[in-house]
Design a protein around this motif. Structure first.
Motif: not given
Length: 278
Positions: A1-17
Protein backbone atom coordinates in the motif's frame (compact mmCIF):
# COMPACT_ATOMS: atom_id res chain seq x y z
CA UNK A 1 0.00 0.00 0.00
CA UNK A 2 1.09 3.59 -0.62
CA UNK A 3 -0.07 7.02 0.53
CA UNK A 4 -1.73 9.29 -2.00
CA UNK A 5 -3.61 12.59 -2.01
CA UNK A 6 -7.00 11.92 -3.62
CA UNK A 7 -10.28 13.76 -4.08
CA UNK A 8 -13.73 12.19 -4.34
CA UNK A 9 -15.60 15.31 -5.46
CA UNK A 10 -14.75 18.56 -7.19
CA UNK A 11 -14.43 21.59 -4.97
CA UNK A 12 -12.18 23.69 -2.75
CA UNK A 13 -8.68 22.57 -1.63
CA UNK A 14 -10.17 20.80 1.39
CA UNK A 15 -11.43 18.00 -0.89
CA UNK A 16 -7.80 16.83 -1.12
CA UNK A 17 -7.09 14.16 1.49
CA UNK A 18 -4.25 11.74 2.20
CA UNK A 19 -5.41 8.13 1.87
CA UNK A 20 -3.87 4.67 1.67
CA UNK A 21 -4.37 3.00 -1.72
CA UNK A 22 -2.84 0.00 -3.52
CA UNK A 23 0.51 0.47 -5.23
CA UNK A 24 0.23 1.00 -8.99
CA UNK A 25 1.40 -1.92 -11.10
CA UNK A 26 3.99 -1.46 -13.80
CA UNK A 27 7.57 -2.08 -14.87
CA UNK A 28 8.72 1.48 -14.22
CA UNK A 29 7.52 1.76 -10.63
CA UNK A 30 9.46 4.39 -8.66
CA UNK A 31 9.61 5.51 -5.07
CA UNK A 32 8.68 9.17 -5.38
CA UNK A 33 11.11 11.69 -3.87
CA UNK A 34 9.53 14.92 -5.18
CA UNK A 35 6.23 15.96 -6.77
CA UNK A 36 5.75 18.96 -9.05
CA UNK A 37 2.80 21.24 -8.23
CA UNK A 38 1.16 23.29 -10.98
CA UNK A 39 -1.63 25.86 -11.17
CA UNK A 40 -3.51 23.79 -13.75
CA UNK A 41 -4.11 21.13 -11.11
CA UNK A 42 -6.21 23.59 -9.10
CA UNK A 43 -8.40 24.09 -12.19
CA UNK A 44 -8.97 20.33 -12.51
CA UNK A 45 -9.69 20.01 -8.78
CA UNK A 46 -12.40 22.68 -9.06
CA UNK A 47 -14.04 20.77 -11.91
CA UNK A 48 -13.30 23.50 -14.46
CA UNK A 49 -11.04 21.37 -16.68
CA UNK A 50 -13.73 20.16 -19.07
CA UNK A 51 -15.28 23.64 -19.25
CA UNK A 52 -12.05 25.44 -20.17
CA UNK A 53 -10.52 22.67 -22.23
CA UNK A 54 -13.30 20.69 -23.96
CA UNK A 55 -10.78 18.25 -25.46
CA UNK A 56 -9.55 17.32 -21.96
CA UNK A 57 -11.41 14.22 -20.72
CA UNK A 58 -11.04 15.12 -17.04
CA UNK A 59 -10.42 12.63 -14.24
CA UNK A 60 -12.74 9.89 -13.11
CA UNK A 61 -13.33 10.25 -9.37
CA UNK A 62 -11.81 9.40 -7.00
CA UNK A 63 -8.64 10.73 -8.60
CA UNK A 64 -5.02 11.53 -7.89
CA UNK A 65 -3.83 14.81 -9.39
CA UNK A 66 -0.40 15.74 -10.71
CA UNK A 67 1.68 15.18 -13.80
CA UNK A 68 5.36 15.11 -12.82
CA UNK A 69 7.60 13.41 -10.28
CA UNK A 70 11.18 12.56 -9.51
CA UNK A 71 11.76 9.10 -8.09
CA UNK A 72 14.08 6.16 -7.67
CA UNK A 73 13.67 2.92 -9.63
CA UNK A 74 14.12 -0.56 -8.21
CA UNK A 75 17.63 -0.71 -9.66
CA UNK A 76 18.62 2.64 -8.12
CA UNK A 77 18.23 5.01 -11.09
CA UNK A 78 17.13 8.55 -10.30
CA UNK A 79 14.55 9.49 -12.90
CA UNK A 80 11.83 12.02 -13.63
CA UNK A 81 8.74 11.80 -15.76
CA UNK A 82 4.97 11.81 -16.17
CA UNK A 83 3.13 9.32 -13.93
CA UNK A 84 0.51 7.10 -15.51
CA UNK A 85 -1.93 7.37 -12.59
CA UNK A 86 -1.25 10.77 -11.00
CA UNK A 87 1.66 12.29 -9.10
CA UNK A 88 0.41 13.13 -5.61
CA UNK A 89 1.61 9.84 -4.10
CA UNK A 90 4.56 8.03 -2.58
CA UNK A 91 4.89 5.69 -5.57
CA UNK A 92 4.25 6.09 -9.29
CA UNK A 93 4.59 4.29 -12.60
CA UNK A 94 6.36 6.58 -15.07
CA UNK A 95 5.81 6.84 -18.79
CA UNK A 96 9.12 7.30 -20.62
CA UNK A 97 11.30 8.04 -17.57
CA UNK A 98 14.25 10.41 -18.06
CA UNK A 99 17.45 10.18 -16.04
CA UNK A 100 17.96 13.22 -13.82
CA UNK A 101 21.30 14.86 -14.67
CA UNK A 102 24.08 14.59 -12.12
CA UNK A 103 24.23 17.74 -10.04
CA UNK A 104 20.56 18.67 -10.54
CA UNK A 105 18.38 18.60 -7.45
CA UNK A 106 14.90 17.10 -7.48
CA UNK A 107 13.50 20.62 -7.26
CA UNK A 108 15.54 21.89 -10.21
CA UNK A 109 14.62 18.88 -12.32
CA UNK A 110 10.90 19.38 -11.73
CA UNK A 111 11.17 23.11 -12.47
CA UNK A 112 12.46 22.23 -15.93
CA UNK A 113 10.37 19.16 -16.78
CA UNK A 114 6.93 20.52 -17.72
CA UNK A 115 7.24 24.23 -17.02
CA UNK A 116 10.59 24.32 -18.77
CA UNK A 117 9.27 22.61 -21.89
CA UNK A 118 6.28 25.00 -21.87
CA UNK A 119 8.50 28.08 -21.65
CA UNK A 120 10.94 26.94 -24.33
CA UNK A 121 8.17 25.91 -26.73
CA UNK A 122 6.42 29.25 -26.21
CA UNK A 123 9.64 31.21 -26.77
CA UNK A 124 10.37 29.35 -30.00
CA UNK A 125 6.83 29.95 -31.28
CA UNK A 126 7.08 33.69 -30.56
CA UNK A 127 10.25 34.09 -32.67
CA UNK A 128 11.64 36.77 -30.35
CA UNK A 129 14.07 39.20 -31.98
CA UNK A 130 16.71 41.46 -30.38
CA UNK A 131 15.05 44.71 -29.37
CA UNK A 132 11.52 43.27 -29.22
CA UNK A 133 9.27 44.44 -26.41
CA UNK A 134 7.99 41.27 -24.70
CA UNK A 135 5.14 41.17 -22.19
CA UNK A 136 5.26 38.16 -19.84
CA UNK A 137 2.11 37.59 -17.78
CA UNK A 138 2.42 35.79 -14.42
CA UNK A 139 6.13 36.53 -14.62
CA UNK A 140 6.86 35.39 -11.06
CA UNK A 141 5.56 31.86 -11.69
CA UNK A 142 7.48 28.79 -12.78
CA UNK A 143 6.89 29.30 -16.50
CA UNK A 144 7.03 33.08 -16.32
CA UNK A 145 10.42 33.28 -14.65
CA UNK A 146 11.87 31.04 -17.37
CA UNK A 147 10.26 33.07 -20.16
CA UNK A 148 11.86 36.21 -18.73
CA UNK A 149 15.26 34.53 -18.92
CA UNK A 150 14.72 33.26 -22.46
CA UNK A 151 13.57 36.66 -23.77
CA UNK A 152 16.43 38.50 -22.11
CA UNK A 153 18.95 36.06 -23.60
CA UNK A 154 17.80 37.08 -27.07
CA UNK A 155 18.20 40.77 -26.25
CA UNK A 156 14.53 41.67 -25.84
CA UNK A 157 13.13 44.29 -23.48
CA UNK A 158 11.02 42.34 -21.00
CA UNK A 159 7.92 43.74 -19.32
CA UNK A 160 7.28 41.39 -16.39
CA UNK A 161 3.65 41.49 -15.22
CA UNK A 162 2.97 39.93 -11.84
CA UNK A 163 0.72 40.44 -8.84
CA UNK A 164 3.90 40.14 -6.76
CA UNK A 165 5.74 43.00 -8.46
CA UNK A 166 7.13 44.04 -11.82
CA UNK A 167 4.76 46.23 -13.84
CA UNK A 168 1.67 44.67 -12.29
CA UNK A 169 -1.49 44.64 -14.42
CA UNK A 170 -2.18 48.37 -14.73
CA UNK A 171 -1.27 48.81 -18.38
CA UNK A 172 -3.13 52.05 -19.25
CA UNK A 173 0.08 53.88 -20.22
CA UNK A 174 1.99 50.92 -21.62
CA UNK A 175 3.47 51.30 -25.10
CA UNK A 176 2.65 48.60 -27.68
CA UNK A 177 4.57 45.32 -27.54
CA UNK A 178 5.87 42.87 -30.13
CA UNK A 179 5.21 39.68 -28.14
CA UNK A 180 2.77 38.62 -25.41
CA UNK A 181 3.04 35.38 -23.48
CA UNK A 182 -0.59 34.90 -22.48
CA UNK A 183 -1.58 32.57 -19.64
CA UNK A 184 -4.39 34.41 -17.83
CA UNK A 185 -7.28 34.86 -20.25
CA UNK A 186 -10.38 36.91 -19.52
CA UNK A 187 -10.05 40.68 -19.28
CA UNK A 188 -6.28 40.58 -18.78
CA UNK A 189 -5.76 38.51 -21.91
CA UNK A 190 -7.96 40.80 -24.02
CA UNK A 191 -6.08 43.89 -22.79
CA UNK A 192 -2.78 42.20 -23.59
CA UNK A 193 -4.03 41.39 -27.09
CA UNK A 194 -4.88 45.04 -27.71
CA UNK A 195 -1.31 45.99 -26.70
CA UNK A 196 0.14 44.01 -29.62
CA UNK A 197 1.70 46.12 -32.35
CA UNK A 198 -0.55 46.14 -35.39
CA UNK A 199 0.81 44.11 -38.27
CA UNK A 200 3.70 42.47 -36.42
CA UNK A 201 2.54 41.39 -32.94
CA UNK A 202 2.66 37.75 -31.81
CA UNK A 203 0.75 36.23 -28.90
CA UNK A 204 1.39 32.72 -27.58
CA UNK A 205 -1.49 31.32 -25.50
CA UNK A 206 -0.82 28.54 -22.97
CA UNK A 207 -3.31 28.98 -20.12
CA UNK A 208 -6.43 30.58 -18.61
CA UNK A 209 -5.45 31.25 -15.00
CA UNK A 210 -8.39 33.64 -14.58
CA UNK A 211 -10.83 30.80 -15.25
CA UNK A 212 -12.03 32.57 -18.40
CA UNK A 213 -10.78 31.78 -21.93
CA UNK A 214 -9.10 34.44 -24.05
CA UNK A 215 -11.94 36.45 -25.62
CA UNK A 216 -10.42 37.22 -29.02
CA UNK A 217 -12.25 36.61 -32.29
CA UNK A 218 -11.04 36.02 -35.82
CA UNK A 219 -12.29 39.53 -36.63
CA UNK A 220 -10.08 40.96 -33.86
CA UNK A 221 -7.04 39.18 -35.30
CA UNK A 222 -7.93 40.35 -38.82
CA UNK A 223 -8.38 43.95 -37.60
CA UNK A 224 -4.95 44.13 -35.96
CA UNK A 225 -3.05 41.93 -38.40
CA UNK A 226 -1.36 39.96 -35.63
CA UNK A 227 -0.66 36.29 -34.93
CA UNK A 228 -2.29 34.37 -32.06
CA UNK A 229 -1.05 30.81 -31.59
CA UNK A 230 -1.25 27.94 -29.17
CA UNK A 231 1.66 26.04 -27.69
CA UNK A 232 3.49 23.81 -30.19
CA UNK A 233 4.50 20.32 -29.10
CA UNK A 234 8.05 20.52 -30.38
CA UNK A 235 10.20 20.63 -27.24
CA UNK A 236 11.62 17.81 -25.14
CA UNK A 237 12.86 17.85 -21.55
CA UNK A 238 16.30 16.85 -22.82
CA UNK A 239 16.40 20.01 -24.97
CA UNK A 240 15.44 22.17 -22.00
CA UNK A 241 18.03 20.57 -19.73
CA UNK A 242 20.72 21.49 -22.25
CA UNK A 243 19.93 25.22 -22.12
CA UNK A 244 21.41 25.87 -18.66
CA UNK A 245 18.38 27.81 -17.47
CA UNK A 246 18.25 28.89 -13.84
CA UNK A 247 14.81 28.02 -12.48
CA UNK A 248 13.40 29.92 -9.52
CA UNK A 249 12.70 27.40 -6.77
CA UNK A 250 9.57 28.04 -4.72
CA UNK A 251 8.14 26.57 -1.54
CA UNK A 252 8.44 22.92 -0.54
CA UNK A 253 5.37 21.24 1.01
CA UNK A 254 4.73 17.88 2.64
CA UNK A 255 2.29 15.44 1.07
CA UNK A 256 -0.31 16.33 3.70
CA UNK A 257 0.16 20.05 2.94
CA UNK A 258 -0.77 19.93 -0.74
CA UNK A 259 -4.18 21.51 -0.02
CA UNK A 260 -2.31 24.50 1.44
CA UNK A 261 -0.16 24.64 -1.68
CA UNK A 262 -3.32 24.78 -3.81
CA UNK A 263 -4.58 27.71 -1.75
CA UNK A 264 -1.32 29.56 -2.32
CA UNK A 265 -1.39 28.85 -6.06
CA UNK A 266 -4.95 30.13 -6.34
CA UNK A 267 -4.14 33.24 -4.31
CA UNK A 268 -1.26 33.97 -6.75
CA UNK A 269 1.11 34.47 -3.81
CA UNK A 270 3.72 31.95 -4.98
CA UNK A 271 6.98 32.49 -6.80
CA UNK A 272 8.85 29.96 -8.89
CA UNK A 273 8.34 26.22 -8.88
CA UNK A 274 6.42 24.59 -6.01
CA UNK A 275 7.02 20.97 -5.07
CA UNK A 276 5.87 18.49 -2.43
CA UNK A 277 7.89 15.82 -0.64
CA UNK A 278 6.22 12.49 0.26
Amino acid sequence: MMKAVRFHEFGEPEVLRVEEVPDPAGDTLVDVTAIGLNYGETVIRRGKGRELFPWYPGPELPAILGSEVVGTTRDGRRVMGVPRDGAYATKAVLENPIDVPDGASDHEALALLLQGTTAVAAAKAARIQPGDRVLVEAASGGVGTLLVQLAERVGATVLAASSKGGIGYDWDDLEPVDVVFESIGGVVGKRAFELLKDGVGRMVVFGYASGEPLDVTASDIFRKGVAVMGLPRNTTPEEVLGLNLEPVLGEVYRLDEIAEAHKALEARTTKGKLIARP
